[in-house]
Motif scaffolding. Sequence first.
Motif, PDB file in Angstrom:
ATOM      1  N   VAL A  72      22.664  52.129  15.440  1.00 18.58           N
ATOM      2  CA  VAL A  72      24.041  51.700  15.114  1.00 18.58           C
ATOM      3  C   VAL A  72      25.051  52.642  15.747  1.00 18.58           C
ATOM      4  N   ASN A  73      24.793  53.954  15.649  1.00 20.27           N
ATOM      5  CA  ASN A  73      25.728  54.921  16.249  1.00 20.27           C
ATOM      6  C   ASN A  73      25.835  54.730  17.760  1.00 20.27           C
ATOM      7  N   ILE A  94      27.910  51.648  18.468  1.00 20.90           N
ATOM      8  CA  ILE A  94      29.343  51.898  18.251  1.00 20.90           C
ATOM      9  C   ILE A  94      29.924  52.688  19.419  1.00 20.90           C
TER      10      ILE A  94
END
Length: 584
Positions: A526-527, A530
């Motif tokens: 997810v990081n 993003i």
Amino acid sequence: MTDEYISKIEEITGKDQRNRMLEIVRIMRRHDFVRNFMKQQNPEEVRFALEELGPTFIKGGQILSTRPDLISPAFISEFKKLQDDVQIDSFETVSKTFREQTEKNISDVFDKFDEKPFASASIGQTHHAVLKNGTQVVVKVQHPKIKELVETDLTLFRQALKILKLAPEITVVDPEEILNQLQESLLNEINTEIEIKNGLEFYRLNDHDGIIEVPVVYEEYSTQKILVNSRMDGESIKKLAARPLSDDPTERRLQKKERTYIADALVKNFIKQVFVDNFFHADPHPGNILFYRLKQDDPRINELEPTHEFEKKSGSIKASIKTEQKLPPYRLVYLDFGMMGRLSPLLAEGIANVIVALSKKDNQEVSQAVLSICNRTGEIDEEDFTDQLGIFLTPYLKQGLGQIDFPVMLYSIIKLCRKNNLQVKPEVTLLVKAFGSLEGIVSQLDPDLSLMDVARPFAKEYFKRKFNWKNELDEDLMAFGRAIKSTPQIPIKIEKLLDTLNQGRGRFTLRFKGQDKFIDRVETIVNRLIITIILASIILSSSLLVQGSMEHPAIYNIGVAGYMISFVVIIWMVASAIWRHFKK
């Protein structure tokens, strides 16, 4: 030791340390020492390097051959071939060392002193002698300046490793841990005072424990570089074990009975060392255990077999109810107390737990027992460790001890523990190594005798001896009292639980195996996603700013800065990914 060798020590401990360090680096490079040792490959080449590097490194290799927790079984086998090739000191040098250490002449202490040693090694040499009162002794005299040589070589070796600039390669062993352990062992080896204390304590605890004998340490004549022990008769027990049995059936039966008795005595005494004394001989190889027969006129021929100390305390082992009998007409002698192991009562209890759990063949219990004798170096998935340990132990639990290769098994267990952020305590690895060495002797003497079969009743008796019925009864009564007090509250707690569920305020927490790793992985993905979206936005925005603001330098510079920031972040992400790949 020749004058040439002494001058070499003078050179090393003086102004020419640089030349010695360059020599160490040159020999290491020629044998590709660092790569081979760090990756535990080509053990023969590493042995050749140690032999070229001299006495300090030869002794270091010999010490490492007793540490299956530090190096692989292949290296242990190869390092056992290391032989000391040291010239003996002259009698004048020995006399000088003795006088400096004791402030006495040899003739003041000994009625007779053999000028020629019967053994010589890297650290010192050993002479036969006779005290003024007629007692026959052996005198171990350390080589001159050996302490300075060892300390200097260790320092230079540490510097040489830095000079060689180890590449960031995958290593099988931890070089820093090995160097620290080796330094500690070598410095203890050259400090004879430690061996003196060990010898005195081992004599007090084990001399005349059945057929076991231990040499007397003459503390008044021993110093930091001098060790005086009583002279002991006998030959290596290996010779007895290797001697073929007689063809005569009666004689053959007697020989088998004798060897069974000796094997049983060795095992029981060793287990007493562990569970009763918490102080054990860590290097019981055949060269350190002698066997000899008593002569018919020896007064010890009529000695009675005493009840074992552990049996006296427990009073329930089968051997303890036997009537006292005459000891057989032979003895076993322990030698060399430079390497000893000591256990805390808590650690001894943990080891007893492991033995009992292994006898039950309960993987869950074995896993918990192993965890109790290890240091934790990070997060541990106990369930996963239990599964891995169970898979590993399954084939071993089906084998007899004589079929198990202890160095290979121990090294595999240590690797498994390290993989799971566990570090086996050094005392435990030393004990298992000693256990394996003794098992090798026992299996030759009596192939049918299992050390585990003998260890199991001792471990159980250990718990009985530690069990305090009064404390246990008090704790049980307190627990029973708390239970009675809580019983009337059960209906009220059930009613509260039903009300909570009825109002929809109940909550269940579910966990699955590997949950933390899975969540960390998802969080990482997810990081990255993003960051990728943000980078894409910055690049797109910067493109619009650069393209539409040629007449406005300030806005143009903002767009270029966006490009540069994006470029730096991309390089950082790629470098991080490469680093993680090589780290794994």
